[in-house]
Design an enzyme around this catalytic site. Sequence first.
Site, PDB file in Angstrom:
ATOM      1  CD  GLN A 136       8.886  18.586  19.576  1.00  0.00           C
ATOM      2  OE1 GLN A 136       9.514  19.042  18.833  1.00  0.00           O
ATOM      3  NE2 GLN A 136       8.674  19.213  20.771  1.00  0.00           N
ATOM      4  CB  SER A 139       1.242  23.429  19.584  1.00  0.00           C
ATOM      5  OG  SER A 139       2.598  23.936  19.967  1.00  0.00           O
ATOM      6  CB  SER A 171       7.162  19.574  12.451  1.00  0.00           C
ATOM      7  OG  SER A 171       7.017  21.039  12.729  1.00  0.00           O
ATOM      8  CD  GLU A 254      11.208  22.656  19.607  1.00  0.00           C
ATOM      9  OE1 GLU A 254      10.890  22.788  18.329  1.00  0.00           O
ATOM     10  OE2 GLU A 254      10.589  22.333  20.612  1.00  0.00           O
TER      11      GLU A 254
END
Length: 417
Positions: A136, A139, A171, A254
Amino acid sequence: MSLSEFETRARNWVVDTLTRLEFTAVDDEFDVSVFHDLTEDEERALLDRHRTWQREKFDAGYGALDWPREYGGAEAGTEIAEAFARIDNELCPLPPHELVSVTLHLIAPTIRLLGTDEQKQRFLPRMLRGELLACQLFSEPDAGSDLADLGTRAVRDGDDWIVSGQKVWTSGAQFAEWGELIARTDPDQPKHQGMTAFLVPLDAPGVEIRPIRQMSGGSSFNEVFLDNVRIPDTNRLGEVGKGWSVALTTLAFEREGGSNTANVGGQFSQLVATARRLGREDDPRVREQLARVYLRQQLAAVDLLRDRQAREEGAAPSAIGSVRKIQWVDKLTAVSTAARTILGRNLIADTGVPGTYAWNAHVLGAPGYSIAGGSDQIQRNIVAERLLGLPTEPRADRGLSWREGRQRARERAGSAH
């Protein structure tokens, strides 16, 4: 076949296949870490074993039991899929890896819901078979917990988009082939309306990935820099300007994914074993905190049953996922508190006593999940507004475009100095 017949057949297949692959259990009763502390080579080797295991499951019909047949699934239903997941979790010795979970349980379902037919055929079978891993790209350093304030820009150039910006806390990016990217495509729209989602290959020119060393030892997270990265419009996920809806879909998966992280970090049984080893099991404070951990684990089991019922009824991901996320983080915190009480100074000094200093990895890693996937404060806002019907939180940028909001923020920061 009946459920019990399926479980017998699946268990036999798992045992036989793991034996053939020579996947053996690591005798580490007290692996209570929340994040990996592995070298790059060790982590890559772990992911290669996960890819092999996912391929074996997929080719045998177990890798996508509740997915449609057109993507290689079996359309066997939630009950069958969860029965196999329990067997897999019980018998497979591989430590979990977040990148695998993100690919299979977050990004693949998002593409299934919102992708074009071409994207579904291109990505889903390869993801479900373990051939393609995705992260993903959400952020950003300047957005904090307010994902909608992101500033990575995507500018249309004919049939392509040119993307520049920075993502952070990603991540598994250093091991992923693709990323789900949310970028700002219209800075003159309100911040929730001017974003678009894309699928971006991480080996594209202009993409740079820098691992971040964590205080718990590993490098699970990364900074990702995008410098004039060219993405074809065929890689756009959803409509132009609808990136916020895509992001919310992925985040809902999530926050509902507690079953995929249920065994991350320390468990009640490990805390009890540590207390007994140190002769602390009769201490009233220890017993009280152990009871709190036990209660939270039992509530998590109830939540899993509720989730299964909701999925069987075809319910879409909802704000209930935020409740799950809060509860799960609360359980991690309760485990850390109990470990500190039981261990005292043994938590910070490796005395050689098994199952003592190992808890240090949990205590250092657990706070990360109070931020990951949306901070605790953001989750509570979601619950308050979407489930309890409370008034929305006051926002200084309400009614402003993203560009105007950023300018207003800079002015406030300047006056504060």
